[in-house]
Design a protein around this motif. Structure first.
Motif, PDB file in Angstrom:
ATOM      1  N   LEU A  99     -67.324 -70.515  20.850  1.00 49.35           N
ATOM      2  CA  LEU A  99     -68.756 -70.766  20.651  1.00 49.35           C
ATOM      3  C   LEU A  99     -69.130 -70.843  19.176  1.00 49.35           C
ATOM      4  O   LEU A  99     -69.848 -71.751  18.762  1.00 49.35           O
ATOM      5  N   LYS A 100     -68.634 -69.916  18.383  1.00 53.18           N
ATOM      6  CA  LYS A 100     -68.997 -69.899  16.963  1.00 53.18           C
ATOM      7  C   LYS A 100     -68.542 -71.179  16.268  1.00 53.18           C
ATOM      8  O   LYS A 100     -69.297 -71.790  15.513  1.00 53.18           O
ATOM      9  N   ASP A 101     -67.311 -71.585  16.517  1.00 56.01           N
ATOM     10  CA  ASP A 101     -66.784 -72.793  15.874  1.00 56.01           C
ATOM     11  C   ASP A 101     -67.574 -74.027  16.275  1.00 56.01           C
ATOM     12  O   ASP A 101     -67.900 -74.871  15.433  1.00 56.01           O
ATOM     13  N   ASN A 102     -67.885 -74.140  17.562  1.00 53.59           N
ATOM     14  CA  ASN A 102     -68.648 -75.288  18.036  1.00 53.59           C
ATOM     15  C   ASN A 102     -70.051 -75.327  17.442  1.00 53.59           C
ATOM     16  O   ASN A 102     -70.537 -76.386  17.057  1.00 53.59           O
ATOM     17  N   VAL A 103     -70.680 -74.180  17.374  1.00 52.56           N
ATOM     18  CA  VAL A 103     -72.033 -74.129  16.804  1.00 52.56           C
ATOM     19  C   VAL A 103     -71.993 -74.448  15.313  1.00 52.56           C
ATOM     20  O   VAL A 103     -72.808 -75.220  14.813  1.00 52.56           O
ATOM     21  N   ALA A 104     -71.038 -73.872  14.602  1.00 53.99           N
ATOM     22  CA  ALA A 104     -70.932 -74.108  13.162  1.00 53.99           C
ATOM     23  C   ALA A 104     -70.673 -75.587  12.859  1.00 53.99           C
ATOM     24  O   ALA A 104     -71.220 -76.133  11.896  1.00 53.99           O
ATOM     25  N   LEU A 105     -69.848 -76.226  13.669  1.00 59.12           N
ATOM     26  CA  LEU A 105     -69.572 -77.650  13.461  1.00 59.12           C
ATOM     27  C   LEU A 105     -70.813 -78.515  13.675  1.00 59.12           C
ATOM     28  O   LEU A 105     -70.987 -79.534  13.015  1.00 59.12           O
ATOM     29  N   ARG A 106     -71.663 -78.096  14.589  1.00 55.72           N
ATOM     30  CA  ARG A 106     -72.847 -78.883  14.911  1.00 55.72           C
ATOM     31  C   ARG A 106     -74.041 -78.612  13.977  1.00 55.72           C
ATOM     32  O   ARG A 106     -75.092 -79.194  14.145  1.00 55.72           O
ATOM     33  N   LEU A 107     -73.855 -77.710  13.009  1.00 56.39           N
ATOM     34  CA  LEU A 107     -74.928 -77.440  12.049  1.00 56.39           C
ATOM     35  C   LEU A 107     -75.098 -78.584  11.054  1.00 56.39           C
ATOM     36  O   LEU A 107     -76.125 -78.675  10.394  1.00 56.39           O
ATOM     37  N   GLY A 108     -74.110 -79.415  10.933  1.00 59.88           N
ATOM     38  CA  GLY A 108     -74.206 -80.575  10.047  1.00 59.88           C
ATOM     39  C   GLY A 108     -74.212 -80.181   8.588  1.00 59.88           C
ATOM     40  O   GLY A 108     -73.443 -79.338   8.136  1.00 59.88           O
ATOM     41  N   MET A 109     -75.096 -80.806   7.833  1.00 65.21           N
ATOM     42  CA  MET A 109     -75.157 -80.601   6.384  1.00 65.21           C
ATOM     43  C   MET A 109     -75.497 -79.154   6.026  1.00 65.21           C
ATOM     44  O   MET A 109     -74.976 -78.623   5.045  1.00 65.21           O
ATOM     45  N   MET A 140     -76.725 -69.467  -3.876  1.00 65.75           N
ATOM     46  CA  MET A 140     -78.067 -69.529  -3.345  1.00 65.75           C
ATOM     47  C   MET A 140     -78.034 -70.185  -1.972  1.00 65.75           C
ATOM     48  O   MET A 140     -77.368 -71.186  -1.758  1.00 65.75           O
ATOM     49  N   ALA A 141     -78.731 -69.607  -1.066  1.00 65.97           N
ATOM     50  CA  ALA A 141     -78.734 -70.092   0.310  1.00 65.97           C
ATOM     51  C   ALA A 141     -79.569 -71.362   0.436  1.00 65.97           C
ATOM     52  O   ALA A 141     -80.611 -71.507  -0.200  1.00 65.97           O
ATOM     53  N   VAL A 142     -79.064 -72.273   1.258  1.00 63.68           N
ATOM     54  CA  VAL A 142     -79.796 -73.506   1.540  1.00 63.68           C
ATOM     55  C   VAL A 142     -81.029 -73.180   2.363  1.00 63.68           C
ATOM     56  O   VAL A 142     -82.126 -73.618   2.053  1.00 63.68           O
ATOM     57  N   LEU A 143     -80.823 -72.408   3.413  1.00 69.25           N
ATOM     58  CA  LEU A 143     -81.911 -71.929   4.265  1.00 69.25           C
ATOM     59  C   LEU A 143     -81.742 -70.430   4.458  1.00 69.25           C
ATOM     60  O   LEU A 143     -80.664 -69.879   4.254  1.00 69.25           O
ATOM     61  N   SER A 144     -82.800 -69.782   4.904  1.00 70.55           N
ATOM     62  CA  SER A 144     -82.705 -68.345   5.150  1.00 70.55           C
ATOM     63  C   SER A 144     -81.811 -68.080   6.357  1.00 70.55           C
ATOM     64  O   SER A 144     -81.576 -68.962   7.190  1.00 70.55           O
ATOM     65  N   LEU A 154     -73.214 -76.848   3.530  1.00 73.35           N
ATOM     66  CA  LEU A 154     -73.732 -76.314   2.272  1.00 73.35           C
ATOM     67  C   LEU A 154     -73.861 -74.790   2.263  1.00 73.35           C
ATOM     68  O   LEU A 154     -74.080 -74.203   1.210  1.00 73.35           O
ATOM     69  N   SER A 155     -73.721 -74.164   3.423  1.00 79.86           N
ATOM     70  CA  SER A 155     -73.827 -72.706   3.509  1.00 79.86           C
ATOM     71  C   SER A 155     -72.461 -72.071   3.277  1.00 79.86           C
ATOM     72  O   SER A 155     -71.432 -72.648   3.621  1.00 79.86           O
ATOM     73  N   THR A 156     -72.481 -70.878   2.723  1.00 80.59           N
ATOM     74  CA  THR A 156     -71.229 -70.151   2.503  1.00 80.59           C
ATOM     75  C   THR A 156     -70.771 -69.512   3.814  1.00 80.59           C
ATOM     76  O   THR A 156     -71.549 -69.373   4.760  1.00 80.59           O
ATOM     77  N   THR A 157     -69.518 -69.124   3.840  1.00 75.08           N
ATOM     78  CA  THR A 157     -68.963 -68.467   5.026  1.00 75.08           C
ATOM     79  C   THR A 157     -69.718 -67.182   5.318  1.00 75.08           C
ATOM     80  O   THR A 157     -70.006 -66.864   6.473  1.00 75.08           O
TER      81      THR A 157
END
Length: 124
Positions: A27-37, A1-5, A41-44
């Motif tokens: 860019l993708k790695d940097n953005v993903a790292l900065r998403l935090g919790m 189940m997704a944490v957020l849409s 909690l989100s799947t790949t």
């Protein structure tokens, strides 16, 4: 189940992307790292889906900052990336294939020969 849409995660990714300093690599790695919790909690699969949406939004809404190449990779729009023209008219495509067949070679080698011939003639 997704944490957020996917849309909400994509919106968060776009906000993070706009805050990154120009020229940041991966860019993708940097953005993903900065998403935090949310990122943890989100799947790949969810992260990848949101990133694909974010890339399109970034290139469409901020063409002065970002450019999306034909392979779907997001780049900074700093003039270092040139989008290749991959369109060829169907008539020229047919002529090129016929020319390759008459010389018993494939289209790729025929194009290489045409380019080298063009360069020789241009140098004269």
């Amino acid at each position: 189940m997704a944490v957020l849409s996917k849309g909400r995660v994509s919106k968060m990714m776009l906000e993070i992307l706009l805050d990154l300093p120009a020229g940041t690599k991966s860019l993708k790695d940097n953005v993903a790292l900065r998403l935090g919790m949310v990122g943890q909690l989100s799947t790949t699969r969810e992260i990848n889906a949101a990133w694909n949406e974010t890339k399109k939004k970034a290139a469409k809404l901020h063409p002065d900052k970002f450019i999306l190449d034909d392979r779907g990779i997001l780049h900074w729009n700093d003039g270092s990336v040139k989008i290749l023209d991959k369109t060829i008219s169907s008539a020229n495509f047919i002529k090129l294939n016929e020319l390759a067949n008459t010389h018993n070679c494939n289209v790729n080698s025929m194009v290489s020969k045409l380019i080298s011939l063009y360069k020789k003639n241009k140098a004269k």
